[in-house]
Design an enzyme around this catalytic site. Structure first.
Site, PDB file in Angstrom:
ATOM      1  N   TYR A  20       0.852  -1.189   0.000  1.00 30.04           N
ATOM      2  CA  TYR A  20       0.000   0.000   0.000  1.00 30.04           C
ATOM      3  C   TYR A  20       0.886   1.237   0.000  1.00 30.04           C
ATOM      4  CZ  TYR A  20      -3.852   3.146   1.054  1.00 30.04           C
ATOM      5  OH  TYR A  20      -4.781   4.151   0.964  1.00 30.04           O
TER       6      TYR A  20
ATOM      7  N   ASP B 289       9.094   4.155   0.753  1.00 30.07           N
ATOM      8  CA  ASP B 289       7.873   4.692   1.342  1.00 30.07           C
ATOM      9  C   ASP B 289       7.984   4.435   2.840  1.00 30.07           C
ATOM     10  OD1 ASP B 289       5.404   5.134   2.419  1.00 30.07           O
ATOM     11  OD2 ASP B 289       4.279   4.055   0.886  1.00 30.07           O
TER      12      ASP B 289
ATOM     13  N   LYS C  74       1.965  10.498   8.056  1.00 28.01           N
ATOM     14  CA  LYS C  74       1.501  10.020   9.376  1.00 28.01           C
ATOM     15  C   LYS C  74       2.128  10.758  10.573  1.00 28.01           C
ATOM     16  CE  LYS C  74      -0.472   6.081   7.479  1.00 28.01           C
ATOM     17  NZ  LYS C  74      -1.789   5.551   7.555  1.00 28.01           N
TER      18      LYS C  74
HETATM   19  N1  PMP Z   1       2.127   4.738   2.262  1.00 31.06           N
HETATM   20  C1  PMP Z   1       1.874   3.884   3.263  1.00 31.06           C
HETATM   21  C2  PMP Z   1       2.903   2.836   3.596  1.00 31.06           C
HETATM   22  C3  PMP Z   1       0.682   3.973   3.980  1.00 31.06           C
HETATM   23  O1  PMP Z   1       0.414   3.099   4.952  1.00 31.06           O
HETATM   24  C4  PMP Z   1      -0.221   4.998   3.662  1.00 31.06           C
HETATM   25  C5  PMP Z   1      -1.529   5.175   4.427  1.00 31.06           C
HETATM   26  N2  PMP Z   1      -1.983   4.124   5.145  1.00 31.06           N
HETATM   27  C6  PMP Z   1       0.081   5.861   2.610  1.00 31.06           C
HETATM   28  C7  PMP Z   1       1.263   5.706   1.932  1.00 31.06           C
HETATM   29  C8  PMP Z   1      -0.877   6.945   2.211  1.00 31.06           C
HETATM   30  O2  PMP Z   1      -0.984   7.899   3.218  1.00 31.06           O
HETATM   31  P1  PMP Z   1      -2.272   8.823   3.338  1.00 31.06           P
HETATM   32  O3  PMP Z   1      -3.382   7.965   3.850  1.00 31.06           O
HETATM   33  O4  PMP Z   1      -1.858   9.905   4.286  1.00 31.06           O
HETATM   34  O5  PMP Z   1      -2.559   9.346   1.972  1.00 31.06           O
END
Ligand code: PMP
Length: 451
Positions: free
Chosen positions: A150, A252, A279
């Site tokens: 994700y 990421d 986050k």
């Molecule tokens: N990358 C990872 C690893 C995530 O877990 C998330 C959100 N769960 C995101 C990107 C996207 O972040 P956002 O929900 O703030 O758009």
């Protein structure tokens, strides 16, 4: 204007009533599927530290921490005070703020691979901008990512995030599976999918597209794949591949940044060229950031003769987030991280003991201040092993409901816990006792599922 469904501030409604109204005006009644719950989601009243209280006054111990975004729990007084002070001065301006510069300095000083940084408003946006930066720098169209990972909802980043046995294809050549209906075929063609932590297959797949790949995206502790660490040999092999083939290694760390002082990347001998963050770095406010090598980030510099990647955002680097984020990360220093990770490790040990006592086929993956439970005796090593069938999903939902309603414990819907620095041994004991009760209660279903 029709005002029939408007309510006065003092009128008390149940979650069911609020949700009924929500469904009339919001698809499914929610703006984020992660909090969707049948027959209705429970609505929050307020939260403090590691406890969240719903509108019926029921208090729960919160291991969700807004999907891993709150490293110091809810409403930390130092963050609240600083934010209120800023809100009184204004929240968003058509001018630069020093708050942005101070926070950028803190993050760049903290992590060796962070030469330059730009702030955005979400993890999705951070990953998107990171990919566009990689494309702008290399002049190449394709990206490569792990099956099941994700990375937010950018068209390219979300490919194969929800791949399932009916469409994921041969493990030697996983299909690029769209998430949203209507995703252009051209997007799928430009996203190369590889199996996580599988050096041989990953390199063979990358080789087939060697001259076209702008970047390989790796989440060093991918939650949706199964929350297992990227093996050092694996990360090193991909790094070497990118060096040989003119591609970038991008991380990421939207979730995994909490793992260590310098993020999960601190624990590898090789460094990513670019990193996406989100986050916890927002201190409870919407945030994202992308950061990395100076020569690459130059594509964003409007002083250059040729601006390769024009980039802006109305709320990017807004001072409320910048101040909340800076105070949060100042408090999240080496000792605090060590303490938090030790506490989480203790929780994992206690839960392993509960698994043994209850004699249930459950395994745990995770690192730093997070862990995930799997309804199988052997911990999964990749997305296909961690994949949840419909039966598994149904049982997990029942277990989450039991925890929420009976044990007053909130977890993330993959059976994942994200710890915060305001937790203590007391909360760990509450969690392990609640899980022991749950394991005992669902024992026969767990065994039939694992057959
Ligand atoms: N990358 C990872 C690893 C995530 O877990 C998330 C959100 N769960 C995101 C990107 C996207 O972040 P956002 O929900 O703030 O758009």
């Amino acid at each position: 204007m029709n005002t029939d469904h408007r309510i006065s501030r003092n009128q008390k409604r149940t979650s069911e009533e609020i949700y009924k109204q929500a469904c009339k005006i919001i698809p499914g009644g929610v703006s984020r599927n992660t909090i969707f719950h049948q027959p209705y989601p429970h609505y929050i009243s307020h939260a403090n530290g590691c406890y969240a209280t719903d509108i019926n006054g029921i208090q729960r111990l919160d291991f969700g921490n807004n999907m891993a975004a709150l490293i110091h729990g809810h409403a930390h007084p130092d963050i609240v005070d600083a934010v209120i002070e800023q809100i009184r001065k204004g929240t968003a301006f058509t001018m630069a703020t020093e708050a942005e510069v101070l926070y950028a300095q803190l993050l760049c000083d903290r992590v060796p691979s962070f030469d330059k940084i730009r702030f955005v408003n979400s993890g999705t946006e951070a990953v998107m901008a990171m990919i566009k930066t990689a494309r702008a720098f290399t002049g190449r169209p394709k990206i490569a990512k792990a099956e099941g990972a994700y990375h937010g909802t950018y068209d390219f980043a979300e490919v194969s995030q929800t791949a399932n046995p009916t469409n994921w294809g041969d493990i030697n050549q996983p299909n690029s599976v769209p998430v949203a209906n209507g995703t252009p075929q051209s997007v799928l063609n430009d996203v190369i999918i590889f199996p996580y932590n599988d050096i041989e297959r990953t390199l063979a797949i990358l080789d087939q597209n060697a001259s076209e790949i702008a970047c390989v995206i790796i989440d060093p502790v991918p939650h949706r794949i199964g929350l297992m660490k990227g093996q050092p040999e694996y990360i090193e092999a991909i790094y070497e591949w990118t060096r040989k083939n003119g591609a970038l290694l991008t991380f990421d760390e939207v979730v995994s940044f909490r793992v260590d002082y310098g993020g999960a990347q601190q624990n590898y001998s090789v460094k990513p060229d670019l990193t996406a963050l989100g986050k916890i770095i927002g201190g409870g406010f919407p945030v994202g950031a992308f950061t990395g090598r100076s020569d690459i980030m130059k594509v964003l510099d409007p002083r250059e003769n040729q601006l390769l990647f024009p980039h802006s955002g109305t709320f990017s680097a807004n001072p409320v987030t910048m101040i909340a984020g800076r105070i949060t990360m100042e408090m999240f220093e080496k000792d605090a991280i060590l303490k938090l990770n030790i506490l989480t490790k203790k929780a994992i040990d206690q839960i392993k003991e509960a698994i043994k006592i209850a004699d249930v086929p459950i395994s745990i993956t995770g690192t730093g201040s997070m862990f995930r439970l799997h309804l199988k005796s052997n911990a999964p090593k990749n997305y296909r092993e961690a994949y949840q069938t419909t039966d598994t999903r149904l049982l997990i939902n029942e277990m989450l409901d039991y925890l929420f309603l009976d044990e007053k414990i909130m977890m993330i819907n993959t059976l994942t816990c994200m710890f915060s620095t305001v937790m203590t041994q007391k909360e760990i004991d509450m969690l392990s006792q609640a899980l022991l009760n749950m394991f005992k209660r669902f024992k026969s279903q767990l065994h039939s599922l694992d057959k």
